[in-house]
Motif scaffolding. Structure first.
Motif, PDB file in Angstrom:
ATOM      1  N   TRP A 211      -3.875  -8.031  11.513  1.00 20.97           N
ATOM      2  CA  TRP A 211      -2.881  -7.132  12.125  1.00 20.97           C
ATOM      3  C   TRP A 211      -1.996  -6.509  11.055  1.00 20.97           C
ATOM      4  O   TRP A 211      -1.718  -5.311  11.079  1.00 20.97           O
ATOM      5  CB  TRP A 211      -2.045  -7.913  13.139  1.00 20.97           C
ATOM      6  N   SER A 214      -3.612  -3.835   9.022  1.00 27.23           N
ATOM      7  CA  SER A 214      -3.786  -2.551   9.723  1.00 27.23           C
ATOM      8  C   SER A 214      -2.635  -1.592   9.437  1.00 27.23           C
ATOM      9  O   SER A 214      -2.701  -0.408   9.795  1.00 27.23           O
ATOM     10  CB  SER A 214      -3.878  -2.791  11.231  1.00 27.23           C
ATOM     11  N   ALA A 216       0.398  -1.944  10.711  1.00 29.03           N
ATOM     12  CA  ALA A 216       1.271  -1.848  11.887  1.00 29.03           C
ATOM     13  C   ALA A 216       2.721  -2.133  11.545  1.00 29.03           C
ATOM     14  O   ALA A 216       3.638  -1.457  12.031  1.00 29.03           O
ATOM     15  CB  ALA A 216       0.783  -2.817  12.965  1.00 29.03           C
ATOM     16  N   GLU A 218       4.331  -1.682   8.809  1.00 32.20           N
ATOM     17  CA  GLU A 218       4.959  -0.714   7.906  1.00 32.20           C
ATOM     18  C   GLU A 218       5.819   0.293   8.662  1.00 32.20           C
ATOM     19  O   GLU A 218       6.791   0.810   8.113  1.00 32.20           O
ATOM     20  CB  GLU A 218       3.884   0.014   7.101  1.00 32.20           C
ATOM     21  N   GLU A 219       5.455   0.598   9.909  1.00 27.12           N
ATOM     22  CA  GLU A 219       6.196   1.606  10.673  1.00 27.12           C
ATOM     23  C   GLU A 219       7.266   0.990  11.567  1.00 27.12           C
ATOM     24  O   GLU A 219       7.998   1.703  12.239  1.00 27.12           O
ATOM     25  CB  GLU A 219       5.222   2.415  11.539  1.00 27.12           C
ATOM     26  N   ILE A 220       7.351  -0.344  11.598  1.00 27.27           N
ATOM     27  CA  ILE A 220       8.301  -1.019  12.491  1.00 27.27           C
ATOM     28  C   ILE A 220       9.570  -1.338  11.714  1.00 27.27           C
ATOM     29  O   ILE A 220       9.578  -2.219  10.848  1.00 27.27           O
ATOM     30  CB  ILE A 220       7.692  -2.311  13.072  1.00 27.27           C
ATOM     31  N   ASP A 221      10.637  -0.608  12.002  1.00 25.44           N
ATOM     32  CA  ASP A 221      11.891  -0.867  11.288  1.00 25.44           C
ATOM     33  C   ASP A 221      13.119  -0.719  12.179  1.00 25.44           C
ATOM     34  O   ASP A 221      14.247  -0.670  11.699  1.00 25.44           O
ATOM     35  CB  ASP A 221      12.018   0.077  10.090  1.00 25.44           C
ATOM     36  N   PRO A 285       5.401   2.230  22.201  1.00 26.18           N
ATOM     37  CA  PRO A 285       4.382   2.137  21.150  1.00 26.18           C
ATOM     38  C   PRO A 285       4.739   1.031  20.158  1.00 26.18           C
ATOM     39  O   PRO A 285       5.919   0.800  19.875  1.00 26.18           O
ATOM     40  CB  PRO A 285       4.442   3.516  20.477  1.00 26.18           C
ATOM     41  N   VAL A 286       3.730   0.350  19.648  1.00 27.43           N
ATOM     42  CA  VAL A 286       3.972  -0.743  18.696  1.00 27.43           C
ATOM     43  C   VAL A 286       4.800  -0.265  17.514  1.00 27.43           C
ATOM     44  O   VAL A 286       5.685  -0.987  17.026  1.00 27.43           O
ATOM     45  CB  VAL A 286       2.626  -1.349  18.235  1.00 27.43           C
ATOM     46  N   ARG A 287       4.562   0.939  17.070  1.00 26.39           N
ATOM     47  CA  ARG A 287       5.284   1.438  15.894  1.00 26.39           C
ATOM     48  C   ARG A 287       6.785   1.594  16.175  1.00 26.39           C
ATOM     49  O   ARG A 287       7.593   1.635  15.244  1.00 26.39           O
ATOM     50  CB  ARG A 287       4.706   2.786  15.445  1.00 26.39           C
ATOM     51  N   ASP A 288       7.161   1.705  17.451  1.00 26.69           N
ATOM     52  CA  ASP A 288       8.573   1.857  17.821  1.00 26.69           C
ATOM     53  C   ASP A 288       9.208   0.528  18.224  1.00 26.69           C
ATOM     54  O   ASP A 288      10.357   0.495  18.672  1.00 26.69           O
ATOM     55  CB  ASP A 288       8.706   2.836  18.994  1.00 26.69           C
TER      56      ASP A 288
END
Length: 358
Positions: A211, A214, A216, A218-221, A285-288
């Motif tokens: 995971w 992938s 994923a 990196e965009e979660i902050d 979304p996972v990134r958010d």
């Protein structure tokens, strides 16, 4: 046999490693068999968790229908009390009518009243007739309400019984699967159980690594909301407590019992089960994703954990385990939901996304 030979024979029997030594422990299960066993146990616990959420859903429906029945019974009691009052009024009216020998009010006015009082008395008689008609209408309306309450109560009783049956079936399913998993584990020696736990941890680490690879995380902050921080504080405050299927605290929890109670502590009432949380809460979304959001797992939405940041979740794993922190990607992610999401907030974000696309 000579004395010397006898002594030698006895000595040989008492020598370590001879036939009188304690039987050797059976060889531990080979790694491939343990891995197969781990997958089998994991499947059983997954099915048990799905059955647990079915049980939780049926129990919530049972509670809801019990509350509905209580409200219906309260309304029925009030309507019956009103019906008794109206019947008393109707009885008094009938008795008054017969005391007047059944003579119509207008005729009595013509025979008994003076012409000067006729119009006034006629108006009084008209109001009396209106009162009679109103009483009859009230009786009919109250009777209709009582009939409606009775019909609704019957329907709710049928639904209640159906949910009770579903709950019983789900309960049996949970118990059977947990019992099967525990029976498999009971066959293992202590060192095999330890190795089995290591295999579980290793499988989780591998899934988490995939995971993370992938990109994923990196965009979660995003940061937790004020309510999200409260929910997180509650959830992490339960670390180390035992998993118990169907439990909502304060001493034990199942997966959705933990997340629903954590958000209740933050002032938000959310659905009790992971499936309903997935169905009814706003999806993100996972990134958010931000701390406090709920990650729903598996295709059947049978597990849920709370994201705490840095790629980790806090969750109640399964029977025999305690509330713990693990990698968010250690299980198959179905999606993410946000209990404190506001419709206007998402609308603004979508508008910003559309603007960026242009």
């Amino acid at each position: 046999m000579t004395a010397t030979a006898l002594v030698c024979a006895v000595g040989a029997l008492l020598t370590p490693g001879t036939a009188l030594a304690a039987p050797a422990e059976p060889d531990p299960a080979p790694a491939p068999r343990l891995e197969e066993l781990r997958k089998e146990i994991e499947t059983l616990y997954h099915k048990a968790e799905a059955a647990t959420e079915a049980y939780n859903a049926a129990r919530e429906k049972t509670r809801e229908q019990s509350r509905k029945l209580a409200r219906i019974e309260k309304k029925t009691a009030a309507a019956e009390e009103r019906m008794e009052l109206l019947r008393g009024q109707a009885g008094a009216m009938v008795r008054s009518h017969y005391r007047g020998n059944g003579m119509p009010d207008i005729l009595k006015l013509l025979l008994e009243g003076g012409s000067g009082d006729f119009l006034h008395d006629a108006d009084t008689a008209r109001k009396g007739r209106q009162a009679q008609q109103g009483l009859i209408a009230s009786l009919e309306n109250t009777r209709e309400r009582l009939d409606g309450y009775a019909e609704t109560a019957d329907e709710e009783y049928r639904r209640l019984r159906a949910q009770q049956k579903k709950k019983a079936v789900a309960k049996k399913s949970v118990e059977q699967r947990i019992e099967a998993a525990e029976e498999l584990e009971s066959r293992l020696q202590a060192e095999e159980l330890e190795r089995l736990r290591e295999l579980e941890d290793e499988a989780a680490r591998k899934a988490q690594a995939v995971w993370l690879d992938s990109g994923a995380l990196e965009e979660i902050d995003a940061r937790a909301s004020k309510e999200g921080k409260k929910a997180l504080a509650y959830a992490t405050g339960q670390l180390g407590k035992d998993y118990e299927w169907g439990a909502e605290g304060p001493d034990t929890y199942d997966c959705s019992g933990l997340t629903s109670q954590a958000w209740a502590a933050a002032g938000r009432t959310i659905p009790r089960t992971s499936q309903e949380q997935w169905k009814r809460l706003p999806r993100i979304p996972v990134r958010d994703m931000r701390p406090g959001d709920l990650i729903i797992y598996h295709a059947d939405a049978s597990h849920v954990g709370m994201y705490i940041g840095d790629g980790d979740i806090v969750h109640a794993p399964r029977p025999g385990r305690q509330i713990t922190v693990t990698g968010a990607g250690s299980m198959r992610i179905l999606g993410v939901v946000r209990p404190d999401e506001r419709a206007d907030e998402r609308a603004d974000e979508r508008a910003d996304e559309r603007t960026g696309e242009r």
